[in-house]
Write an enzyme that holds these catalytic residues in place. Structure first.
Site: not given
Length: 582
Positions: A416, A516-518
């Site tokens: 990431k 899913w870290h927006y």
């Protein structure tokens, strides 16, 4: 010190020192599951009600925020989804991915596809993203805390408050141990052992799954609420915020609909300190501001929304940390594991891993499913219509069902990007709050993000080839072969390039997925001030990940929960000061 100041200090200290292991707001059933007497379906809501605070969104930030505020004042918490309790797809580690793959209208996960062609999800359940994620728990770095302007002592107290309820030390088995040792072997040093803290090197992080594999979510933090001062309505979709006309518009009420479509209104009690607080997430918060008339005037006008405040920065600065993964089939069985080990590199990338049937094979059901690569309810189900005919999907399912069990054995090593630095934007599609807005993240638009991705993949390649990891890879499968295998899977809707492994830059672009870290859309200094008050209006704040400029740490959930508690304490301190001055 004046007597009133001593009293105010005493009251705030008493709040901080409230025993953290007591179940203040609920009873528990025989399985230890909270049973909240204050939690009801929105169909039971009165037509009109009044509260000191109205929190919109019972997610990762909203639950700890509402629990904290309820210690002294009446709080209404509105959640558009249902309860996480009793749903094994949320509770059980072995079912990870099942909730994300559920596309039904009652799913706790609402799927959306960004304009970039990357498939994503937003939470629709009490507890928010903590009900859907891979469970990794880690704090933000001290530098992040300083740059955010937060008070370090209260931050640490708030993290500790969260951790006493939802955080645990994981038990490492063979796969995760091999990844850990591989990271150390290739130089991601030092080894920092088990810690919640964010520091360069390789570490074992926390998890919200306990030793029995049961998930603990932000909803569990409501056990710390005052049950006499909090009301939680489920399946309560907020349609808009109402404002009172003044020199500066003042938020005064919310309109929400229940599961039957009946409208209800909740008003703030009279007084200068009552507030509405939006905690609806990085998509929901800017979306609701726009639906309520706070946003870019021209865009709102195009949707026939009356403008309350022309705020052009609402929906801007959207970012999603790109994830790129390599699937490694294993010649030996692997344990079921979610994220437990992380390599925090000096090059701005984080290396993590997950393994087992829920990523590469069977879910909690008996059906076969490639998890994020599933043709049934995963990525292929969202291909353009001409490519996802019933016949095409049936053929893909038949192909997977015919595969040998060994094809479902293995795991992922992923990276990431820190930050990221690339930015996008969000716009309304419709005026329906249940509809997904249009969002563009512009993955790898900034060349620094692409450079970090390449460096991260290079580290993954070396870990795969390390001696420590040798038991979990077929020696006749080269790293370029593994890259091509992953690149040829339907991980997104982007066009594929043949032999993408020849260029790691192309591999990054072709195989980009979300982790899913927006975040973004209501950022501090652009949409809200340093106290998270919405600029240009009164009695309205936004407290959640939409206010972040960068994603904190390797996983933001710990910091989002901390922020809910932290800001709850700060608001109480400010409110006590106002009340004592009267």
């Amino acid at each position: 010190m004046a007597a009133s100041s001593w009293r105010r200090l005493f009251l705030f200290a008493a709040l901080l020192l409230t025993p953290q292991n007591c179940v203040c707001a609920s009873q528990k059933d025989t399985d230890g599951v909270p049973k909240y007497k204050f939690m009801q379906e929105a169909t039971s809501a009165p037509n009109i009600s009044y509260y000191d605070y109205i929190v919109i969104g019972g997610g990762t930030a909203g639950c700890p925020l509402a629990a904290t505020l309820s210690q002294n004042y009446s709080v209404l918490l509105l959640e558009r989804g249902g309860s996480p309790y009793g749903n094994p797809n949320i509770t059980n580690l072995g079912a990870f991915g099942a909730a994300l793959s559920d596309t039904s209208p009652t799913s706790p996960s609402q799927r959306f596809i960004s304009e970039d062609g990357v498939i994503n999800s937003r939470a629709r359940v009490l507890g928010g993203g903590s009900c859907l994620n891979a469970g990794f728990y880690t704090r933000a770095s001290p530098q992040y805390v300083r740059e955010a302007g937060w008070d370090g002592r209260t931050v640490n107290e708030s993290y500790e408050w969260v951790e006493k309820v939802v955080a645990f030390e994981p038990s490492l088995r063979q796969w995760q141990s091999a990844v850990r040792d591989g990271l150390l072997e290739v130089g991601v040093l030092p080894f920092n052992s088990f810690t919640y803290d964010h520091m360069n090197g390789t570490k074992i992080g926390g998890t919200i799954f306990d030793q029995n594999g049961h998930r603990h979510t932000a909803a569990d933090l409501l056990t710390q609420a005052n049950p006499t001062k909090i009301t939680v309505f489920l399946h309560a979709t907020v349609r808009r915020i109402l404002f009172r006309a003044s020199r500066r518009p003042i938020a005064r009420a919310v309109v929400f609909g229940d599961a039957l479509g009946v409208k209800h209104k909740a008003y703030l009690k009279r007084g200068p300190s009552a507030e509405i607080i939006i905690s609806a997430g990085a998509l929901g918060s800017p979306q609701l501001l726009m639906l309520s008339g706070v946003g870019p005037a021209q865009h709102l006008g195009a949707h026939n929304i009356s403008v309350v405040v022309d705020q052009p920065m609402v929906g801007q600065g959207m970012s999603d940390n790109p994830m790129n993964a390599v699937f490694i089939p294993s010649p030996v069985p692997v344990e079921l594991s979610l994220i437990q080990v992380v390599g925090i590199t000096n090059s701005g990338t984080y290396i993590e891993a997950a393994s087992g049937a829920n990523f590469a094979g069977r879910t909690s059901t008996s059906s076969r499913d490639y998890g994020m690569f599933s043709p049934k309810v995963g990525q292929l189900s969202k291909l353009p219509p001409k490519q996802r005919t019933p016949e095409a999907l049936a053929k893909a399912i038949q192909l997977m069902d015919s595969l040998d069990e060994a094809a479902f054995r293995g795991g992922f090593i992923l990276e990431k990007i820190m930050g990221p630095t690339s930015r996008g934007h969000m716009e309304l599609r419709t005026r329906n709050p249940n509809d997904n807005p249009s969002v563009t993240f512009n993955y790898f638009q900034d060349p620094r993000d692409l450079e970090r991705c390449v460096k991260g993949l290079s580290i993954i390649e070396r870990v795969i080839e390390s001696e420590a990891f040798s038991s979990f890879r077929y020696q006749n499968l080269s790293v370029p072969t593994l890259l091509n295998m992953t690149a040829n899977s339907p991980v997104n809707l982007l066009p594929k390039h043949m032999n993408a492994s020849m260029s790691l830059e192309q591999y990054c672009r072709d195989t980009v997925m979300t982790i899913w870290h927006y975040h973004g859309g209501c950022q501090v200094g652009r949409v809200v001030d340093s106290d998270y008050k919405v600029l240009g209006v009164d009695a309205l704040r936004v407290i959640d990940g939409s206010t972040f400029n960068y994603s904190p740490g390797t996983n933001p959930q710990a910091t989002v929960m901390m922020l809910g508690r932290y800001m709850g304490l700060k608001i109480l301190r400010q409110r006590l000061a106002v009340d004592e001055s009267k």
